[in-house]
Design an enzyme around this catalytic site. Structure first.
Site, short mmCIF file in Angstrom:
data_model
loop_
_atom_site.label_atom_id
_atom_site.label_comp_id
_atom_site.label_asym_id
_atom_site.label_seq_id
_atom_site.Cartn_x
_atom_site.Cartn_y
_atom_site.Cartn_z
N SER A 1 4.67 -1.41 -2.88
CA SER A 1 5.45 -2.15 -3.32
C SER A 1 5.06 -0.11 -4.47
O SER A 1 4.28 0.86 -4.17
CB SER A 1 4.79 -3.01 -4.88
OG SER A 1 4.64 -3.01 -5.67
N TYR B 1 -3.41 -6.64 -7.26
CA TYR B 1 -2.48 -6.88 -6.04
C TYR B 1 -1.74 -5.58 -5.53
O TYR B 1 -1.78 -5.00 -4.07
CB TYR B 1 -1.65 -6.81 -6.45
CG TYR B 1 0.46 -6.88 -6.32
CD1 TYR B 1 0.85 -7.80 -5.44
CD2 TYR B 1 1.08 -5.82 -7.12
CE1 TYR B 1 2.01 -7.71 -4.80
CE2 TYR B 1 2.36 -5.85 -5.92
CZ TYR B 1 2.86 -6.94 -5.55
OH TYR B 1 4.08 -6.47 -4.80
#
Ligand code: NDP
Length: 253
Positions: free
Chosen positions: A147, A160
């Site tokens: 990400s 996360y």
């Protein structure tokens, strides 16, 4: 002939979103694709049906990741599906895509949520790679979906993002380990990508998110799938251990 003709691929979490687009793209290149999911059986079946309607070959495999026995469940179904369709259990391309997000302020991250994020996003991919290496031949491909949040702060996603940092380490160290076998291992980092979740139906929110990209729009799953397909192909044979920024320029600031 497609660039992956005669190859096989597993895309975790490919019932929806980026994984689904990736499964479709790899199948269009000629790979037989295992479409992995856990809860949304209909969506997985739809992905398989769409691939077949497009002239490709695919099958669904169900396994909940982040629970004891997850990897064995996944590989039992995967090996059976591969054997059925190709006569062997050879896996040429592995895409670790399935993941969950946190979405809570740092003060609200509980040990349980933290453990779950680690289990699904980092631990499962590690052991999937470890297990897949019994099936991946020399010259195989491993792509892990990270990400842009490993390079751009969002406090709501601190836990996360820590798991995404961990998955990037998978690429670095396994790339070195597997180089002698011609197996490449890379990370692809999407930015905000329309995965079909309800937030993408709110025009004002989408307009705001679009401003983050240098191109003034949110990503389409195909924007990321095309990058993964390149890494999966022979064209990317000289790239390993890399971090590919697929954020549409979001990280330019
Ligand atoms: P989605 O939320 O749209 O889809 C997630 C997929 O993963 C589904 O197929 C889901 O299966 C599967 N999955 C989720 N949890 C589990 C689990 N515990 N066990 C097995 N399968 C599971 O994902 P996106 O397309 O949004 O994201 C794909 C990847 O891209 C992820 O790694 C994400 O972190 C990353 N990413 C996404 C961004 C975005 O803006 N969309 C931005 C940056 C990175 P089922 O359908 O059965 O629930």
């Amino acid at each position: 002939m497609g660039k992956l003709a005669g190859k096989t691929a597993l895309v975790t979490g490919s019932s929806r979103g980026i994984g689904r687009a990736t499964a479709q793209r790899l199948a269009r290149e000629g790979a037989v694709v295992a479409v992995h999911y856990t809860a949304d059986e209909r969506a997985a079946a739809q992905t398989v049906a769409d691939i077949e309607a497009d002239g490709g070959r695919a099958f669904a495999v169900r396994a909940e990741l982040g629970v004891p026995g997850d990897v064995e469940t996944l590989f039992e179904a995967l090996e059976a599906g591969l054997k059925d369709r190709t006569g062997t259990t050879t896996l040429d391309v592995l895409v670790n895509n399935a993941a969950i997000m946190g979405g809570v302020a740092p003060e609200e991250v509980t040990p349980e949520l933290f453990d779950r994020l680690v289990a699904v996003n980092a631990k499962a991919p590690f052991f999937i790679v470890q297990r897949a290496l019994t099936l991946i031949p020399d010259g195989g491909r491993i792509v892990n979906i990270s990400s842009g949040l490993t390079r751009s702060a969002n406090p709501q996603e601190v836990a996360y993002s820590m798991t995404k940092g961990a998955i990037e380490q998978l690429a670095l160290h396994f790339a070195k380990h597997l180089g002698p076998r011609g197996i490449t291992v890379n990370s692809v980092a999407p930015g905000i990508t329309n995965n079909g979740s309800p937030v993408f139906d709110i025009p004002e929110v989408v307009a705001q998110m679009a401003q983050l990209s240098a191109f003034g729009r949110v990503g389409d799953p195909s924007d990321v799938a095309d990058v993964v397909a390149f890494l999966a192909s022979d064209d990317a044979r000289w790239i390993t251990g890399a971090f590919l920024d697929a954020t549409g320029g979001t990280l330019l600031g």
